[in-house]
Scaffold this active site. Sequence first.
Site, PDB file in Angstrom:
ATOM      1  N   ARG A  98       0.937  -1.109   0.137  1.00 35.26           N
ATOM      2  CA  ARG A  98       0.033   0.045  -0.113  1.00 35.26           C
ATOM      3  C   ARG A  98       0.692   1.360  -0.005  1.00 35.26           C
ATOM      4  O   ARG A  98       0.501   2.273  -0.419  1.00 35.26           O
ATOM      5  CB  ARG A  98      -0.902  -0.080   1.154  1.00 35.26           C
ATOM      6  CG  ARG A  98      -2.083  -1.158   1.069  1.00 35.26           C
ATOM      7  CD  ARG A  98      -2.748  -0.619  -0.064  1.00 35.26           C
ATOM      8  NE  ARG A  98      -3.954  -1.509  -0.261  1.00 35.26           N
ATOM      9  CZ  ARG A  98      -4.444  -2.339  -1.488  1.00 35.26           C
ATOM     10  NH1 ARG A  98      -3.614  -2.145  -2.547  1.00 35.26           N
ATOM     11  NH2 ARG A  98      -5.111  -3.268  -1.484  1.00 35.26           N
ATOM     12  N   GLU A 129       2.180   1.459  -3.488  1.00 41.49           N
ATOM     13  CA  GLU A 129       0.948   1.908  -4.067  1.00 41.49           C
ATOM     14  C   GLU A 129       0.893   3.524  -4.245  1.00 41.49           C
ATOM     15  O   GLU A 129       0.360   4.121  -5.104  1.00 41.49           O
ATOM     16  CB  GLU A 129      -0.351   1.131  -3.855  1.00 41.49           C
ATOM     17  CG  GLU A 129      -1.502   1.730  -4.722  1.00 41.49           C
ATOM     18  CD  GLU A 129      -2.918   1.051  -3.982  1.00 41.49           C
ATOM     19  OE1 GLU A 129      -3.790   0.754  -4.857  1.00 41.49           O
ATOM     20  OE2 GLU A 129      -2.924   0.746  -2.865  1.00 41.49           O
ATOM     21  N   SER A 139      15.847  14.731   0.938  1.00 41.37           N
ATOM     22  CA  SER A 139      16.954  13.804   1.178  1.00 41.37           C
ATOM     23  C   SER A 139      16.242  12.864   2.253  1.00 41.37           C
ATOM     24  O   SER A 139      15.423  13.139   3.067  1.00 41.37           O
ATOM     25  CB  SER A 139      17.727  14.679   2.214  1.00 41.37           C
ATOM     26  OG  SER A 139      18.661  14.026   3.070  1.00 41.37           O
TER      27      SER A 139
END
Length: 148
Positions: free
Chosen positions: A89, A92, A115
Amino acid sequence: MQNREQVTQAILVAKVQKGITWQQVAEQVGQSKEWTTAGCLGQMTFNAEQAAVVAKIFDLDENAEAWLQVVPYKGSFTEAVPSDPLLYRLYEMINVYGSTIKSLIHEEFGDGIMSAIDFSMDIQREENSAGDRVSIGLSGKFLPYKSY
């Protein structure tokens, strides 16, 4: 003889056996729960004092304590697309919103990167009547690309 991956596994086994939380470990180490957890999972380097505390908490030997102080190979994905549902997830989210995040950062800051070295993270529970929510705050220094 141990390696860093075996030390991580020993930490996870001891954590389960002892029933302690990452927050409890972090309080003894003196760092955030996020950074301490990353260190225990092999993604950060502990100094000698921190390594001694972690070794004591998890009943690790001197060899394991030494491994906690070795600069690790960074990266926790061992597969191209993670199969663990929570990691998938997160993957995703970056897949769906990555170009949006990139575009908004570039619009606000210019051409550069965020960074992951000069970086902090905060993970909190947000209570919500429709079901509690996970709040993940990421803060990384902006590093502009230079001209040469």
